[in-house]
Design a protein around this motif. Structure first.
Motif, mmCIF file in Angstrom:
data_model
loop_
_atom_site.group_PDB
_atom_site.id
_atom_site.type_symbol
_atom_site.label_atom_id
_atom_site.label_comp_id
_atom_site.label_asym_id
_atom_site.label_seq_id
_atom_site.Cartn_x
_atom_site.Cartn_y
_atom_site.Cartn_z
ATOM 1 N N GLN A 288 -6.469 -6.355 -7.006
ATOM 2 C CA GLN A 288 -6.234 -5.460 -6.255
ATOM 3 C C GLN A 288 -6.821 -5.338 -4.424
ATOM 4 O OE1 GLN A 288 -8.266 -6.482 -9.421
ATOM 5 N NE2 GLN A 288 -9.873 -5.778 -9.076
ATOM 6 N N LEU A 289 -7.747 -6.184 -4.434
ATOM 7 C CA LEU A 289 -7.998 -5.891 -3.461
ATOM 8 C C LEU A 289 -6.805 -5.863 -2.556
ATOM 9 C CD1 LEU A 289 -11.445 -7.955 -2.876
ATOM 10 C CD2 LEU A 289 -11.538 -5.535 -3.335
ATOM 11 N N GLY A 290 -6.142 -6.655 -2.256
ATOM 12 C CA GLY A 290 -4.419 -6.335 -1.828
ATOM 13 C C GLY A 290 -4.423 -5.529 -0.888
ATOM 14 N N GLU A 291 -3.802 -3.429 -1.641
ATOM 15 C CA GLU A 291 -3.740 -2.526 -0.981
ATOM 16 C C GLU A 291 -4.727 -2.099 -0.563
ATOM 17 O OE1 GLU A 291 -2.175 -0.290 -4.355
ATOM 18 O OE2 GLU A 291 -0.981 -1.674 -4.796
ATOM 19 N N THR A 292 -6.343 -2.518 -1.056
ATOM 20 C CA THR A 292 -7.353 -1.602 0.000
ATOM 21 C C THR A 292 -7.535 -2.442 0.963
ATOM 22 O OG1 THR A 292 -8.442 -2.015 -2.036
ATOM 23 C CG2 THR A 292 -9.723 -1.397 -0.471
ATOM 24 N N LEU A 293 -7.274 -4.011 1.391
ATOM 25 C CA LEU A 293 -7.102 -4.515 2.784
ATOM 26 C C LEU A 293 -6.644 -4.216 3.445
ATOM 27 C CD1 LEU A 293 -8.014 -7.094 4.406
ATOM 28 C CD2 LEU A 293 -6.753 -8.693 2.907
ATOM 29 N N VAL A 294 -5.105 -3.690 3.505
ATOM 30 C CA VAL A 294 -3.867 -3.513 4.078
ATOM 31 C C VAL A 294 -4.049 -1.489 4.578
ATOM 32 C CG1 VAL A 294 -1.648 -2.839 4.156
ATOM 33 C CG2 VAL A 294 -2.087 -4.578 3.212
ATOM 34 N N CYS A 295 -4.431 -0.565 3.783
ATOM 35 C CA CYS A 295 -4.861 0.600 3.927
ATOM 36 C C CYS A 295 -6.116 0.730 4.712
ATOM 37 C CB CYS A 295 -5.010 1.853 2.752
ATOM 38 S SG CYS A 295 -6.316 1.361 1.556
ATOM 39 N N SER A 296 -6.826 -0.407 4.567
ATOM 40 C CA SER A 296 -8.119 0.679 4.991
ATOM 41 C C SER A 296 -8.864 -0.276 6.255
ATOM 42 C CB SER A 296 -9.936 0.757 4.433
ATOM 43 O OG SER A 296 -9.659 -1.605 3.707
ATOM 44 N N THR A 297 -7.655 -1.336 6.800
ATOM 45 C CA THR A 297 -7.646 -2.442 8.192
ATOM 46 C C THR A 297 -6.980 -2.404 9.017
ATOM 47 O OG1 THR A 297 -7.329 -4.963 7.011
ATOM 48 C CG2 THR A 297 -9.401 -3.737 7.013
ATOM 49 N N THR A 298 -6.355 -3.597 9.901
ATOM 50 C CA THR A 298 -5.157 -3.575 10.588
ATOM 51 C C THR A 298 -4.458 -4.989 10.734
ATOM 52 O OG1 THR A 298 -6.571 -4.231 12.600
ATOM 53 C CG2 THR A 298 -6.474 -1.706 12.243
ATOM 54 N N ILE A 299 -5.192 -5.869 9.275
ATOM 55 C CA ILE A 299 -4.638 -6.882 8.650
ATOM 56 C C ILE A 299 -3.582 -7.047 8.915
ATOM 57 C CG2 ILE A 299 -4.875 -6.422 6.735
ATOM 58 C CD1 ILE A 299 -6.014 -9.644 8.101
ATOM 59 N N LEU A 300 -2.939 -6.215 8.442
ATOM 60 C CA LEU A 300 -1.389 -6.055 8.065
ATOM 61 C C LEU A 300 -0.381 -6.354 9.832
ATOM 62 C CD1 LEU A 300 1.087 -6.484 5.894
ATOM 63 C CD2 LEU A 300 1.200 -4.020 6.064
ATOM 64 N N SER A 301 -0.702 -5.429 10.459
ATOM 65 C CA SER A 301 -0.336 -5.613 11.998
ATOM 66 C C SER A 301 -0.841 -7.072 12.800
ATOM 67 C CB SER A 301 -0.946 -4.405 12.877
ATOM 68 O OG SER A 301 -0.544 -3.116 12.453
ATOM 69 N N TYR A 302 -2.058 -7.559 12.273
ATOM 70 C CA TYR A 302 -2.180 -8.513 12.791
ATOM 71 C C TYR A 302 -1.329 -9.974 12.840
ATOM 72 C CZ TYR A 302 -5.555 -13.102 13.632
ATOM 73 O OH TYR A 302 -5.175 -14.412 13.811
ATOM 74 N N LEU A 303 -1.233 -9.897 11.208
ATOM 75 C CA LEU A 303 0.080 -10.743 10.756
ATOM 76 C C LEU A 303 0.888 -10.944 10.631
ATOM 77 C CD1 LEU A 303 -1.728 -11.225 6.567
ATOM 78 C CD2 LEU A 303 -2.260 -12.638 8.411
ATOM 79 N N LEU A 304 1.828 -9.969 10.814
ATOM 80 C CA LEU A 304 2.482 -9.610 11.520
ATOM 81 C C LEU A 304 2.977 -9.790 12.862
ATOM 82 C CD1 LEU A 304 4.193 -5.890 10.156
ATOM 83 C CD2 LEU A 304 4.869 -8.612 9.188
ATOM 84 N N GLU A 305 2.153 -9.674 13.671
ATOM 85 C CA GLU A 305 2.322 -10.464 14.920
ATOM 86 C C GLU A 305 2.098 -11.360 15.012
ATOM 87 O OE1 GLU A 305 2.840 -9.266 18.766
ATOM 88 O OE2 GLU A 305 3.112 -8.348 16.923
ATOM 89 N N ARG A 306 1.214 -12.514 14.057
ATOM 90 C CA ARG A 306 0.451 -13.931 14.321
ATOM 91 C C ARG A 306 1.998 -14.797 13.764
ATOM 92 N NH1 ARG A 306 -0.021 -17.962 15.145
ATOM 93 N NH2 ARG A 306 -2.096 -19.833 15.408
ATOM 94 N N ILE A 307 2.736 -14.139 12.539
ATOM 95 C CA ILE A 307 3.692 -15.095 13.022
ATOM 96 C C ILE A 307 5.334 -15.422 13.683
ATOM 97 C CG2 ILE A 307 3.268 -14.768 10.386
ATOM 98 C CD1 ILE A 307 5.946 -13.310 9.763
#
Length: 629
Positions: A288-307
């Motif tokens: 369930q931390l997945g949604e917390t990680l995405v909504c509260s940090t910029t991890i999604l943008s980082y991962l999309l840029e990294r691939i």
């Protein structure tokens, strides 16, 4: 960080200036001495055995040995204690030929080995002492950094001590349920999170490595194998630590650290890899931390840029794996990907493999992760629309046409993109983009995959499921009497119904696998579990095939007659098809809204197909007239 400067290590001398060991006996001399000593001791043991048998030979044996000892030749230049060493327990030569300095070195290694023997070497009092020392080391480093901010030489030694103290914390994994609560109680868990923002990124990377070790779920598995009580949670220590980390914003600090690291540096590259490892550990423990990680940090943008980069590396692969995990079961995360143009990113990355195969198995895993992430996202109607706008259908057709490794994965993507009422627009676009030719070519095995270093990609039972899934979507979504639907039916009629023959062959194979499993099922096995096993064995393929068969029989009388003939040859009839569809409908659950005005649900469609395939009752008209008043 320069390790030599940190620990003030002297530079190693080079060439002729290297220090060398004192000259000792040559190899030949050592071998001769070893052989002579071994032969002598063998003779002594034989004489002693004979003396014991006779009862009077023991004294004589000792006397002879003494005489031989007195007359033994000792080569010049050999230390006095050369022959004084003992053999080890296996009888191997061990003691001679070593200088006193060499013996001291061996003793140090022996003692070190003894100190590491056996599990549980770390005790709770030792951990408490270690944590207090760790706190002092952190405080000292902070004080020196504040006192001498512009003079690194003043605090470099304290950071070397901090580096060593951090590495020692990895030993706490020996007993998480005992040591982790102590780590939290002492306040060092909070101290550890704070060090993620340390001015020295090497220290921050050390902290990341420690967190990765402490949160690895394997520590729970090894603990669970111990003597835990039935009422005790083997992960209680780990859960308490994770709770403390999350309360102190560890996710935000880990993501913020990613921008501090430069992947041009090997140390920083490893730091990013370990940071992604911490995310994987936490998501494995708390999905369930997945949604917390995405909504509260910029991890999604980082991962999309990294691939995005075309060059492959391990961090690119790891980023794709974290993306696939985040999108697996979260609608919120899937929609977030759409908002950040993630669909376009996925398609651009996959287009790199349109005309080439992955270079190795690691890059193949990266490719699989990106395909899986896209398939997960396509579960949402909003993402299906974005996929259509980004010309994803056309790209998947191009990938299928090339017949490389990515081909079967592209078929899987189309299965997800066309499914459900929200996939109607994609279904129409698929036919318009000449997708039927590619689809039937794969279904009929007319286009074998090209050979590659990773092996050929042949159509397996899983691929058949996705191909049948596309057929199901096309029959469900294409409008009646539309040109697209007529083109689909024409494909089944041409060449004397060869596609229908292939469809019945797939049905027969799937039915055989299901029947084989049913013969091995236990009578007392749970009904739901047995149904899942049957689905995996081939029931799902059978259900898809019968769904398509029912549609074909209802759409065209010629196809219906041909299907009926083929079923009779195998001792089957449309009643068998109806039986499969009835079970399929019974396990579909409640009717879900389709999202389209007046569009029937999948369960309602199956109901209509069953009504059409069922034979009318005998004398139905007479019985009906008699029932009327």
């Amino acid at each position: 960080m320069d390790v030599s400067k940190m620990f003030k290590l002297p530079q190693l001398p080079a060439g002729k200036n290297k220090r060398r060991l004192d000259a000792g006996p040559t190899a030949d001399q050592l071998e001769q001495m070893k052989r002579a000593r071994t032969e002598q001791e063998d003779d002594e043991r034989q004489r002693a055995a004979v003396a014991q048998d006779k009862g009077k030979g023991k004294a004589r044996a000792v006397t002879v040995a003494d005489e031989e000892e007195e007359g033994r030749y000792e080569p010049p230049g050999v230390p006095d204690d050369f022959f004084g060493g003992d053999e080890d327990e296996d009888g191997r030569f061990f003691g001679g030929g070593l200088t006193s300095k060499q013996k001291d070195i061996l003793d140090i290694f022996d003692k070190a080995g003894e100190g590491n023997e056996g599990p549980g070497a770390l005790t709770l009092p030792a951990v408490r002492k270690q944590l207090k020392e760790f706190d002092r080391t952190v405080q000292k480093n902070q004080e020196l950094r504040v006192k001498y901010p512009d003079n690194p030489s003043k605090f470099i030694d304290s950071e070397a001590d901090l580096d060593a103290a951090l590495n020692d914390l990895k030993n706490l994994t020996q007993d998480p349920n005992t040591f982790y609560p102590e780590l939290v109680k002492s306040g060092m868990a909070v101290q550890l999170v704070g060090l993620l923002s340390h001015e020295n990124t090497d220290i921050a990377i050390d902290v990341v490595e420690v967190l990765e070790e402490l949160t690895d779920e394997d520590v729970v598995d090894s603990e669970a194998e111990g003597e835990e009580g039935e009422d005790e949670d083997p992960a209680r220590g780990l859960n308490r630590l994770v709770d403390t980390l999350l309360e102190n914003a560890v996710l935000d600090l880990l993501v913020a650290n990613l921008s501090r690291l430069d992947e041009e540096q090997e140390t920083d590259r490893q730091g990013i890899f370990h940071t992604l490892g911490v995310f994987e550990n936490l998501l494995s423990l708390r999905p369930q931390l997945g949604e917390t990680l995405v909504c509260s940090t910029t991890i999604l943008s980082y991962l999309l840029e990294r691939i995005k980069p075309k060059t492959y590396d391990s961090n690119k692969q790891y980023a794709s794996e974290i993306l696939a995990i985040l999108l697996q079961n979260s609608r919120a995360n899937r929609l977030a990907v759409g908002e950040k143009e993630g669909v376009d990113t996925f398609l651009r990355v996959l287009s790199q493999f349109r005309r080439r195969d992955p270079a190795d198995v690691d890059e193949l895993e990266f490719l699989e992760n990106v395909f899986n992430a896209l398939c997960s996202a396509l579960a949402e109607p909003e993402i299906k629309k974005l996929f259509l706008e980004a010309e994803g259908v056309e790209l998947m057709n191009l990938v299928i046409r090339e017949k490389l490794v990515a081909r079967t994965r592209a078929i899987k993507v189309l299965d997800h993109a066309l499914s459900g009422p929200a996939g109607s627009a994609n279904s129409e676009r698929f036919v318009e983009a000449q997708g039927l030719k590619l689809l039937f070519s794969a279904f009929m095995h007319r286009a074998p995959a090209k050979k590659s270093g990773l092996g050929a990609t042949s159509t397996s039972s899983e691929d058949e499921e996705h191909l049948l899934g596309i057929f199901v979507s096309l029959f469900s979504n294409l409008g009646s009497d539309t040109p697209e639907r007529l083109r689909l039916l024409t494909k089944f009629v041409e060449r004397e119904y060869e596609k229908v023959d292939r469809l019945l062959e797939v049905r027969e194979n799937a039915e055989g696998r299901v029947q084989a499993l049913e013969r091995s099922l236990d009578e007392d096995e749970d009904e739901d579990e047995a149904y899942l096993r049957r689905l995996e064995a081939g029931l799902f393929t059978l259900q898809m095939a019968d769904y398509v068969i029912a549609w074909l029989a209802m759409e065209d009388d010629g196809i219906r007659d041909h299907i009926e003939l083929l079923l009779k040859r195998k001792g089957k009839s449309f009643a068998d098809v109806v039986k499969v569809l009835e079970e399929y409908a019974d396990n579909m659950g409640e009717v879900q809204p389709t999202g389209r005005d007046e569009a029937p649900s999948q369960k309602e469609i199956i109901g209509h197909l069953i009504e059409y395939l069922q034979p009318p009752p005998a004398n139905g008209d007479d019985a009906q007239s008699e029932a009327q008043p």
